[in-house]
Scaffold this motif. Structure first.
Motif, short mmCIF file in Angstrom:
data_model
loop_
_atom_site.label_atom_id
_atom_site.label_comp_id
_atom_site.label_asym_id
_atom_site.label_seq_id
_atom_site.Cartn_x
_atom_site.Cartn_y
_atom_site.Cartn_z
N GLY A 135 -17.78 -18.25 35.81
CA GLY A 135 -16.54 -17.69 36.36
C GLY A 135 -15.58 -18.77 36.81
O GLY A 135 -14.38 -18.72 36.51
N ILE A 136 -16.10 -19.77 37.51
CA ILE A 136 -15.27 -20.88 37.98
C ILE A 136 -14.74 -21.68 36.79
O ILE A 136 -13.57 -22.05 36.75
CB ILE A 136 -16.07 -21.78 38.95
CG1 ILE A 136 -16.32 -21.03 40.25
CG2 ILE A 136 -15.34 -23.09 39.21
CD1 ILE A 136 -17.31 -21.70 41.17
N GLU A 137 -15.59 -21.91 35.80
CA GLU A 137 -15.18 -22.65 34.61
C GLU A 137 -14.03 -21.93 33.90
O GLU A 137 -13.06 -22.55 33.48
CB GLU A 137 -16.38 -22.80 33.67
CG GLU A 137 -16.16 -23.75 32.53
CD GLU A 137 -17.43 -23.95 31.72
OE1 GLU A 137 -17.88 -22.98 31.09
OE2 GLU A 137 -17.95 -25.07 31.73
N LYS A 138 -14.11 -20.60 33.78
CA LYS A 138 -13.04 -19.82 33.13
C LYS A 138 -11.75 -19.88 33.94
O LYS A 138 -10.67 -19.97 33.38
CB LYS A 138 -13.49 -18.38 32.92
CG LYS A 138 -14.50 -18.24 31.80
CD LYS A 138 -14.92 -16.80 31.60
CE LYS A 138 -15.95 -16.72 30.48
NZ LYS A 138 -16.43 -15.37 30.27
N GLU A 139 -11.86 -19.83 35.27
CA GLU A 139 -10.68 -19.94 36.13
C GLU A 139 -9.99 -21.28 35.93
O GLU A 139 -8.76 -21.35 35.83
CB GLU A 139 -11.06 -19.79 37.60
CG GLU A 139 -11.17 -18.37 38.07
CD GLU A 139 -11.44 -18.31 39.57
OE1 GLU A 139 -10.67 -18.90 40.35
OE2 GLU A 139 -12.43 -17.65 39.94
N VAL A 140 -10.77 -22.34 35.88
CA VAL A 140 -10.21 -23.68 35.69
C VAL A 140 -9.52 -23.77 34.33
O VAL A 140 -8.40 -24.30 34.24
CB VAL A 140 -11.31 -24.77 35.84
CG1 VAL A 140 -10.82 -26.12 35.38
CG2 VAL A 140 -11.80 -24.83 37.28
N GLU A 141 -10.16 -23.26 33.28
CA GLU A 141 -9.55 -23.27 31.95
C GLU A 141 -8.22 -22.52 31.96
O GLU A 141 -7.24 -22.96 31.37
CB GLU A 141 -10.50 -22.66 30.92
CG GLU A 141 -11.67 -23.55 30.57
CD GLU A 141 -12.68 -22.87 29.67
OE1 GLU A 141 -12.47 -21.70 29.27
OE2 GLU A 141 -13.71 -23.50 29.38
N SER A 142 -8.18 -21.39 32.64
CA SER A 142 -6.96 -20.59 32.72
C SER A 142 -5.85 -21.35 33.45
O SER A 142 -4.70 -21.35 33.02
CB SER A 142 -7.27 -19.27 33.44
OG SER A 142 -6.12 -18.51 33.56
N LEU A 143 -6.21 -22.02 34.55
CA LEU A 143 -5.23 -22.80 35.29
C LEU A 143 -4.70 -23.97 34.47
O LEU A 143 -3.50 -24.26 34.49
CB LEU A 143 -5.84 -23.31 36.60
CG LEU A 143 -6.08 -22.26 37.67
CD1 LEU A 143 -6.89 -22.85 38.82
CD2 LEU A 143 -4.78 -21.68 38.17
N GLU A 182 -21.61 -17.41 38.48
CA GLU A 182 -20.57 -18.03 39.31
C GLU A 182 -20.02 -19.27 38.62
O GLU A 182 -18.82 -19.50 38.62
CB GLU A 182 -21.13 -18.39 40.68
CG GLU A 182 -21.37 -17.21 41.57
CD GLU A 182 -21.95 -17.62 42.92
OE1 GLU A 182 -21.71 -18.76 43.38
OE2 GLU A 182 -22.66 -16.78 43.51
N GLU A 240 -4.52 -24.10 31.20
CA GLU A 240 -3.65 -23.52 30.17
C GLU A 240 -2.28 -23.19 30.75
O GLU A 240 -1.24 -23.45 30.15
CB GLU A 240 -4.31 -22.26 29.60
CG GLU A 240 -3.59 -21.68 28.41
CD GLU A 240 -4.34 -20.49 27.83
OE1 GLU A 240 -3.68 -19.47 27.57
OE2 GLU A 240 -5.56 -20.60 27.62
N GLU A 241 -2.27 -22.64 31.96
CA GLU A 241 -1.01 -22.30 32.62
C GLU A 241 -0.18 -23.56 32.88
O GLU A 241 1.03 -23.58 32.65
CB GLU A 241 -1.31 -21.57 33.93
CG GLU A 241 -0.10 -20.98 34.60
CD GLU A 241 -0.47 -20.17 35.84
OE1 GLU A 241 0.33 -20.17 36.79
OE2 GLU A 241 -1.55 -19.55 35.85
#
Length: 108
Positions: free
Chosen positions: A84-92, A81, A94-95
């Protein structure tokens, strides 16, 4: 979280007024560990014993015997978890960087 689960340490702080001498080996924030054992305590806090960290057994009068001191479950997050949260934050992030670059290019 159960025996065998991978966890991430999210809190390795030591409160100044407590005696941590029973923990010669301490956890590190940001490190991954494996739960060796899950136990309750007399205070109702779930504690984890970890594969990667062992501390000598200590006599607890309330337990009428020696036990290895464990770490409060509140100091850990489920590893999958957390990642997963860390990857979501990185993606946001980057966006947001791309959005800001596009905005800046329109201004010039």
């Amino acid at each position: 979280m159960k025996v065998g689960s991978k966890v991430m340490c999210i809190d390795d702080t030591k409160e100044g007024n407590l005696d941590y001498s029973m923990f010669p080996n301490w956890i590190k924030e940001g490190e991954k560990y494996t739960i060796k054992r899950v136990e309750g305590s007399m205070t109702g806090v779930t504690r984890f014993l970890l594969e990667e960290i062992a501390n000598p057994s200590v006599y607890f009068p309330s337990m009428m015997g020696k036990v290895e001191p464990g770490f409060s479950h509140k100091r850990f997050a489920d590893y999958e978890e957390f990642i997963g949260i860390e990857k979501e934050v990185e993606s946001l992030i980057e966006e947001l960087v791309w959005i800001n670059l596009l905005r800046m290019s329109k201004l010039t």
